[in-house]
Design a protein around this motif. Structure first.
Motif, mmCIF file in Angstrom:
data_model
loop_
_atom_site.group_PDB
_atom_site.id
_atom_site.type_symbol
_atom_site.label_atom_id
_atom_site.label_comp_id
_atom_site.label_asym_id
_atom_site.label_seq_id
_atom_site.Cartn_x
_atom_site.Cartn_y
_atom_site.Cartn_z
ATOM 1 N N GLU A 5 0.833 -1.209 0.000
ATOM 2 C CA GLU A 5 0.000 0.000 0.000
ATOM 3 C C GLU A 5 0.870 1.262 0.000
ATOM 4 O OE1 GLU A 5 -4.264 1.146 1.949
ATOM 5 O OE2 GLU A 5 -2.826 0.150 3.261
ATOM 6 N N VAL A 10 -1.292 -1.468 -3.956
ATOM 7 C CA VAL A 10 -2.625 -1.910 -3.553
ATOM 8 C C VAL A 10 -3.301 -0.791 -2.781
ATOM 9 C CG1 VAL A 10 -1.913 -4.341 -3.417
ATOM 10 C CG2 VAL A 10 -1.963 -2.966 -1.346
ATOM 11 N N ARG A 11 -4.597 -0.921 -2.639
ATOM 12 C CA ARG A 11 -5.365 0.030 -1.845
ATOM 13 C C ARG A 11 -6.272 -0.759 -0.916
ATOM 14 N NH1 ARG A 11 -10.666 1.285 -3.325
ATOM 15 N NH2 ARG A 11 -11.442 -0.037 -4.984
ATOM 16 N N SER A 12 -6.644 -0.150 0.178
ATOM 17 C CA SER A 12 -7.566 -0.792 1.111
ATOM 18 C C SER A 12 -8.851 0.023 1.166
ATOM 19 C CB SER A 12 -6.937 -0.897 2.499
ATOM 20 O OG SER A 12 -6.651 0.383 3.012
ATOM 21 N N ASP A 38 1.936 2.240 -3.325
ATOM 22 C CA ASP A 38 0.803 2.525 -4.218
ATOM 23 C C ASP A 38 0.508 1.359 -5.172
ATOM 24 O OD1 ASP A 38 -1.333 4.194 -4.987
ATOM 25 O OD2 ASP A 38 -0.227 4.836 -6.771
ATOM 26 N N SER A 52 -4.199 -1.264 -6.796
ATOM 27 C CA SER A 52 -4.323 0.179 -6.985
ATOM 28 C C SER A 52 -4.491 0.464 -8.482
ATOM 29 C CB SER A 52 -3.049 0.850 -6.456
ATOM 30 O OG SER A 52 -2.997 2.185 -6.852
ATOM 31 N N ASP A 53 -4.976 1.647 -8.785
ATOM 32 C CA ASP A 53 -4.992 2.053 -10.202
ATOM 33 C C ASP A 53 -3.638 2.621 -10.614
ATOM 34 O OD1 ASP A 53 -4.943 4.571 -9.041
ATOM 35 O OD2 ASP A 53 -6.882 5.195 -9.833
ATOM 36 N N TYR A 64 -8.664 -5.450 0.312
ATOM 37 C CA TYR A 64 -7.524 -4.960 -0.461
ATOM 38 C C TYR A 64 -7.756 -5.293 -1.924
ATOM 39 C CZ TYR A 64 -5.165 -4.154 3.916
ATOM 40 O OH TYR A 64 -4.837 -3.676 5.159
#
Length: 115
Positions: free
Chosen positions: A52, A57-59, A55, A71-72, A68
């Motif tokens: 994360e 992955v995002r949660s 950048d 990420s874009d 999770y």
């Protein structure tokens, strides 16, 4: 250069690469990831934090669950490039194929029911 190094370091661990490949299939919670990889929940959480911070992955909250997903990559061109490339890499790797086979049978509701 600092952002580039952060992304490369995040992807330097085999479990983190496996997490990235798993998250290509669907969003997952920590308990699903740890169950699939056979690692401690605290270890999975530490790996996800590193991904994360890079950048990759995002949660996001979903009721009681923290999920999770990939990420874009909008926060880093290096992350965006690696996310895009990983979609085409390692699909023939035996470890990744094994994860792809067991992932459909991993369900957070069954995991929580075990404890």
């Amino acid at each position: 250069m600092k952002i580039f190094i952060r992304v490369m370091k995040a992807l330097s661990d085999p479990n983190r690469v496996k997490m990235m490949k798993m998250l290509q299939q669907r969003p997952l919670c920590v308990c699903e990831i740890k169950e699939c990889l056979g690692i401690a929940q605290s270890t999975a959480s530490k790996h996800l934090k590193i991904l994360e911070d890079a950048d990759l992955v995002r949660s996001f909250k979903d009721g009681l669950w923290v999920n999770y997903s990939l990420s874009d990559g909008s926060g880093s061109p290096f992350a965006a490039s690696m996310i895009g490339n990983l979609k085409h890499w390692l699909d023939n790797d035996a470890q990744i194929q094994r994860l792809n086979n067991i992932l459909p049978g991993i369900d957070r509701h069954n995991i929580v029911g075990k404890g």
